[in-house]
Scaffold this motif. Structure first.
Motif, PDB file in Angstrom:
ATOM      1  N   ARG A  74       0.727  -1.121   0.063  1.00  0.00           N
ATOM      2  CA  ARG A  74      -0.137  -0.106   0.033  1.00  0.00           C
ATOM      3  C   ARG A  74       0.913   1.247   0.080  1.00  0.00           C
ATOM      4  N   GLY A  75       0.296   2.337  -0.471  1.00  0.00           N
ATOM      5  CA  GLY A  75       0.832   3.679  -0.453  1.00  0.00           C
ATOM      6  C   GLY A  75       0.163   4.491   0.610  1.00  0.00           C
ATOM      7  N   ARG A  76       0.159   5.692   0.564  1.00  0.00           N
ATOM      8  CA  ARG A  76      -0.637   6.616   1.276  1.00  0.00           C
ATOM      9  C   ARG A  76      -2.111   6.490   1.199  1.00  0.00           C
ATOM     10  N   ARG A 130      -3.961   3.703  -0.776  1.00  0.00           N
ATOM     11  CA  ARG A 130      -3.978   3.134  -2.046  1.00  0.00           C
ATOM     12  C   ARG A 130      -2.811   2.200  -2.381  1.00  0.00           C
ATOM     13  N   SER A 131      -3.210   1.405  -3.216  1.00  0.00           N
ATOM     14  CA  SER A 131      -2.519  -0.092  -3.446  1.00  0.00           C
ATOM     15  C   SER A 131      -0.947   0.497  -4.322  1.00  0.00           C
ATOM     16  N   TRP A 132       0.012  -0.322  -3.694  1.00  0.00           N
ATOM     17  CA  TRP A 132       1.513  -0.303  -4.342  1.00  0.00           C
ATOM     18  C   TRP A 132       1.650  -1.625  -5.267  1.00  0.00           C
ATOM     19  N   GLU A 133       1.571  -1.494  -6.573  1.00  0.00           N
ATOM     20  CA  GLU A 133       1.735  -2.594  -7.362  1.00  0.00           C
ATOM     21  C   GLU A 133       3.227  -2.890  -7.885  1.00  0.00           C
ATOM     22  N   SER A 134       3.497  -4.177  -7.967  1.00  0.00           N
ATOM     23  CA  SER A 134       4.995  -4.741  -8.162  1.00  0.00           C
ATOM     24  C   SER A 134       4.683  -6.132  -8.976  1.00  0.00           C
ATOM     25  N   ILE A 169      12.333  15.064  -7.009  1.00  0.00           N
ATOM     26  CA  ILE A 169      11.318  14.493  -5.894  1.00  0.00           C
ATOM     27  C   ILE A 169      10.053  15.466  -6.094  1.00  0.00           C
ATOM     28  N   LYS A 170       8.897  14.624  -6.116  1.00  0.00           N
ATOM     29  CA  LYS A 170       7.838  15.204  -6.126  1.00  0.00           C
ATOM     30  C   LYS A 170       7.301  15.572  -4.806  1.00  0.00           C
ATOM     31  N   TRP A 171       7.107  16.760  -4.023  1.00  0.00           N
ATOM     32  CA  TRP A 171       6.797  16.913  -2.663  1.00  0.00           C
ATOM     33  C   TRP A 171       5.581  16.132  -2.258  1.00  0.00           C
ATOM     34  N   ALA A 202       7.986  10.432 -14.326  1.00  0.00           N
ATOM     35  CA  ALA A 202       7.520   9.034 -14.029  1.00  0.00           C
ATOM     36  C   ALA A 202       8.040   8.787 -12.614  1.00  0.00           C
ATOM     37  N   LYS A 203       7.372   8.211 -11.965  1.00  0.00           N
ATOM     38  CA  LYS A 203       7.363   7.814 -10.614  1.00  0.00           C
ATOM     39  C   LYS A 203       8.234   6.560 -10.692  1.00  0.00           C
ATOM     40  N   VAL A 204       9.341   6.566  -9.860  1.00  0.00           N
ATOM     41  CA  VAL A 204      10.365   5.463  -9.926  1.00  0.00           C
ATOM     42  C   VAL A 204      10.265   4.688  -8.693  1.00  0.00           C
ATOM     43  N   LEU A 233      10.826   0.483  -4.528  1.00  0.00           N
ATOM     44  CA  LEU A 233      11.524   1.321  -5.847  1.00  0.00           C
ATOM     45  C   LEU A 233      11.638   0.147  -6.828  1.00  0.00           C
ATOM     46  N   ASN A 234      10.987   0.973  -7.879  1.00  0.00           N
ATOM     47  CA  ASN A 234      10.837   0.000  -9.227  1.00  0.00           C
ATOM     48  C   ASN A 234      12.087  -0.308  -9.726  1.00  0.00           C
ATOM     49  N   VAL A 235      12.396  -1.533  -9.693  1.00  0.00           N
ATOM     50  CA  VAL A 235      13.929  -1.789 -10.093  1.00  0.00           C
ATOM     51  C   VAL A 235      13.792  -2.513 -11.456  1.00  0.00           C
ATOM     52  N   LEU A 276       8.943  -4.049 -15.387  1.00  0.00           N
ATOM     53  CA  LEU A 276       8.524  -3.365 -16.587  1.00  0.00           C
ATOM     54  C   LEU A 276       7.360  -2.336 -16.338  1.00  0.00           C
ATOM     55  N   MET A 277       7.456  -1.085 -16.175  1.00  0.00           N
ATOM     56  CA  MET A 277       6.483  -0.110 -15.428  1.00  0.00           C
ATOM     57  C   MET A 277       5.651   0.630 -16.551  1.00  0.00           C
ATOM     58  N   ARG A 278       6.578   0.967 -17.771  1.00  0.00           N
ATOM     59  CA  ARG A 278       6.076   2.290 -18.470  1.00  0.00           C
ATOM     60  C   ARG A 278       4.656   1.965 -19.000  1.00  0.00           C
ATOM     61  N   SER A 313       1.057   2.139 -15.883  1.00  0.00           N
ATOM     62  CA  SER A 313       0.457   3.224 -15.108  1.00  0.00           C
ATOM     63  C   SER A 313      -0.378   2.753 -13.959  1.00  0.00           C
ATOM     64  N   PRO A 314       0.125   2.463 -12.909  1.00  0.00           N
ATOM     65  CA  PRO A 314      -0.541   2.037 -11.561  1.00  0.00           C
ATOM     66  C   PRO A 314      -1.426   3.451 -11.318  1.00  0.00           C
ATOM     67  N   GLY A 315      -2.826   3.018 -10.737  1.00  0.00           N
ATOM     68  CA  GLY A 315      -3.541   4.053 -10.367  1.00  0.00           C
ATOM     69  C   GLY A 315      -3.438   5.362 -11.100  1.00  0.00           C
ATOM     70  N   GLY A 316      -3.269   5.285 -12.465  1.00  0.00           N
ATOM     71  CA  GLY A 316      -3.214   6.452 -13.183  1.00  0.00           C
ATOM     72  C   GLY A 316      -1.869   7.262 -13.215  1.00  0.00           C
ATOM     73  N   GLN A 344       1.904   7.667 -13.737  1.00  0.00           N
ATOM     74  CA  GLN A 344       3.058   7.472 -14.758  1.00  0.00           C
ATOM     75  C   GLN A 344       4.177   6.659 -14.063  1.00  0.00           C
ATOM     76  N   ALA A 345       4.750   5.668 -14.514  1.00  0.00           N
ATOM     77  CA  ALA A 345       5.515   4.947 -13.594  1.00  0.00           C
ATOM     78  C   ALA A 345       6.828   4.261 -14.300  1.00  0.00           C
ATOM     79  N   VAL A 346       8.017   4.164 -13.981  1.00  0.00           N
ATOM     80  CA  VAL A 346       9.077   3.651 -14.703  1.00  0.00           C
ATOM     81  C   VAL A 346      10.057   3.042 -13.538  1.00  0.00           C
ATOM     82  N   LEU A 383      -1.279  15.802  -3.690  1.00  0.00           N
ATOM     83  CA  LEU A 383      -1.189  17.136  -4.331  1.00  0.00           C
ATOM     84  C   LEU A 383      -1.687  16.772  -5.922  1.00  0.00           C
ATOM     85  N   ARG A 384      -2.331  17.904  -6.539  1.00  0.00           N
ATOM     86  CA  ARG A 384      -2.871  17.737  -7.877  1.00  0.00           C
ATOM     87  C   ARG A 384      -2.291  18.551  -8.582  1.00  0.00           C
ATOM     88  N   ARG A 385      -2.617  18.622  -9.917  1.00  0.00           N
ATOM     89  CA  ARG A 385      -2.237  19.471 -10.777  1.00  0.00           C
ATOM     90  C   ARG A 385      -0.676  19.940 -10.919  1.00  0.00           C
TER      91      ARG A 385
HETATM   92  P1  ATP Z   1       0.655  10.011  -5.890  1.00  0.00           P
HETATM   93  O1  ATP Z   1       1.673   9.485  -6.226  1.00  0.00           O
HETATM   94  O2  ATP Z   1      -0.452   9.440  -6.589  1.00  0.00           O
HETATM   95  O3  ATP Z   1       0.650  11.661  -6.132  1.00  0.00           O
HETATM   96  P2  ATP Z   1       1.171   9.451  -3.106  1.00  0.00           P
HETATM   97  O4  ATP Z   1       2.497  10.116  -2.927  1.00  0.00           O
HETATM   98  O5  ATP Z   1       0.030   9.639  -2.006  1.00  0.00           O
HETATM   99  O6  ATP Z   1       0.250   9.844  -4.527  1.00  0.00           O
HETATM  100  P3  ATP Z   1       2.021   6.761  -2.877  1.00  0.00           P
HETATM  101  O7  ATP Z   1       1.623   6.616  -1.506  1.00  0.00           O
HETATM  102  O8  ATP Z   1       3.471   6.983  -2.773  1.00  0.00           O
HETATM  103  O9  ATP Z   1       1.212   7.753  -3.537  1.00  0.00           O
HETATM  104  O10 ATP Z   1       1.801   5.574  -3.682  1.00  0.00           O
HETATM  105  C1  ATP Z   1       0.550   5.015  -4.061  1.00  0.00           C
HETATM  106  C2  ATP Z   1       0.247   5.442  -5.439  1.00  0.00           C
HETATM  107  O11 ATP Z   1       1.360   5.090  -6.419  1.00  0.00           O
HETATM  108  C3  ATP Z   1      -0.920   4.443  -6.177  1.00  0.00           C
HETATM  109  O12 ATP Z   1      -1.918   5.120  -6.037  1.00  0.00           O
HETATM  110  C4  ATP Z   1      -0.679   4.394  -7.516  1.00  0.00           C
HETATM  111  O13 ATP Z   1      -0.959   5.629  -8.156  1.00  0.00           O
HETATM  112  C5  ATP Z   1       0.805   4.731  -7.515  1.00  0.00           C
HETATM  113  N1  ATP Z   1       1.586   3.238  -7.827  1.00  0.00           N
HETATM  114  C6  ATP Z   1       1.331   2.020  -7.339  1.00  0.00           C
HETATM  115  N2  ATP Z   1       2.223   1.031  -7.528  1.00  0.00           N
HETATM  116  C7  ATP Z   1       3.220   2.083  -8.088  1.00  0.00           C
HETATM  117  C8  ATP Z   1       4.617   1.610  -8.785  1.00  0.00           C
HETATM  118  N3  ATP Z   1       5.117   0.438  -8.578  1.00  0.00           N
HETATM  119  N4  ATP Z   1       5.014   2.592  -9.292  1.00  0.00           N
HETATM  120  C9  ATP Z   1       4.690   3.971  -9.242  1.00  0.00           C
HETATM  121  N5  ATP Z   1       3.594   4.206  -8.984  1.00  0.00           N
HETATM  122  C10 ATP Z   1       3.003   3.216  -8.529  1.00  0.00           C
END
Ligand code: ATP
Length: 255
Positions: free
Chosen positions: A48-50, A53-57, A101-103, A112-114, A136-138, A141-143, A146-149, A151-153, A250-252
């Motif tokens: 899970r993330g914050r 939300r789910s963390w996919e791997s 770093i995205k705050w 793209a989120k690594v 940490l996406n090591v 293949l993430m590109r 796009s978990p949860g919308g 962008q990931a890498v 944070l959005r936008r």
């Molecule tokens: P966000 O990154 O959406 O602004 P956040 O910082 O609160 O929000 P996190 O708690 O770091 O997010 O992580 C959860 C979110 O990360 C999920 O909702 C999904 O959008 C995204 N996510 C899930 N798995 C991965 C992954 N392997 N790589 C990148 N992003 C991921």
């Protein structure tokens, strides 16, 4: 000695599959586990993330680990920053790319989120414990996923190289250990962390979610961060809002 290094990662445990390393380390913490304990997993069935939300791997491809800190209160506020900084530097050094770093603590390359970081705190008989989760996406293949919308890498995609996850984890823990020692010795990571923040100068919308789930939002420009890492958002009426990590989304922001 109080300021000596090598606190983080003195004990590294590994599990093939678990629900979430966050829950496992929180349990170990309440049973009295020492600061610096690390649990890594090949696979999490409910990562899970914050905000739950789910963390996919992909199984067996990435670094999924939780680290136990037992910080003094004055040091606790820098843990998320020092983790983000350590990961950003690791990715940069290993992949020869510029990371940002995205705050407050997503590590990204070209938007793209690594990596993601999750902090959960508890007060137990031994005082404050902070469990820090690292995804940490090591080698995944993430590109295209796009978990949860988002962008990931992965590091593999950034560098065309596959990595030994164990070697990478030890490298990362060493960096975290060094920064944590600096902070415990009275230093701060805020300036180095601030230098990597891609969020500054951007239009942001900050959503505060209360315990009951009700949301409030403010929009404005992310002007700066203060000494404790709060984001200073100036709204259209010229009012500056200090925003603490942990409460907000944070959005936008290009994500
Ligand atoms: P966000 O990154 O959406 O602004 P956040 O910082 O609160 O929000 P996190 O708690 O770091 O997010 O992580 C959860 C979110 O990360 C999920 O909702 C999904 O959008 C995204 N996510 C899930 N798995 C991965 C992954 N392997 N790589 C990148 N992003 C991921």
């Amino acid at each position: 000695m109080f300021n000596s290094k090598t606190v983080i990662g003195t004990e590294i445990r590994h599990t093939a599959t678990t629900g979430s390393t966050m829950d496992d380390v929180a349990r170990l913490a309440s049973d009295g586990a020492p600061e610096g304990l690390v649990l890594s997993a090949d696979t999490q069935t409910s990562g899970r993330g914050r905000h739950e939300r789910s963390w996919e791997s992909e199984p067996g491809e990435d670094v999924l680990a939780s680290v136990l800190f037992r910080p003094r209160a004055a040091v606790a506020g820098e843990i998320n920053m020092l983790l983000a900084l350590a990961i950003a530097e690791l990715v940069e050094d290993q992949c020869d790319v510029r990371s940002s770093i995205k705050w407050p603590n997503d590590v990204r390359v070209d938007g793209a989120k690594v990596a993601g970081i999750l902090l959960e705190s508890a007060q137990d008989a031994n005082g404050l414990s902070v469990v820090a989760g690292i995804g940490l996406n090591v080698n995944s293949l993430m590109r295209k996923r796009s978990p949860g919308g988002t962008q990931a890498v992965s590091m593999r995609e950034l560098s065309d190289t596959t990595f030994d996850r164990d070697v990478l984890l030890v490298d990362l823990l060493g960096r975290i250990d060094t920064l944590y020692a600096q902070v415990r010795a009275g230093g701060t990571v805020v300036p180095a962390w601030r230098d990597r923040l891609e969020t500054l100068g951007q239009e942001v919308e900050v959503t505060f979610t209360s315990g009951s789930g009700a949301a409030n939002a403010i929009s404005g420009v992310a002007e700066d961060v203060d000494a404790s890492g709060r984001l200073i958002v100036r709204d259209e009426n010229g009012r500056a809002w200090p925003v603490a990590a942990g409460e907000v989304t944070l959005r936008r922001d290009g994500s």
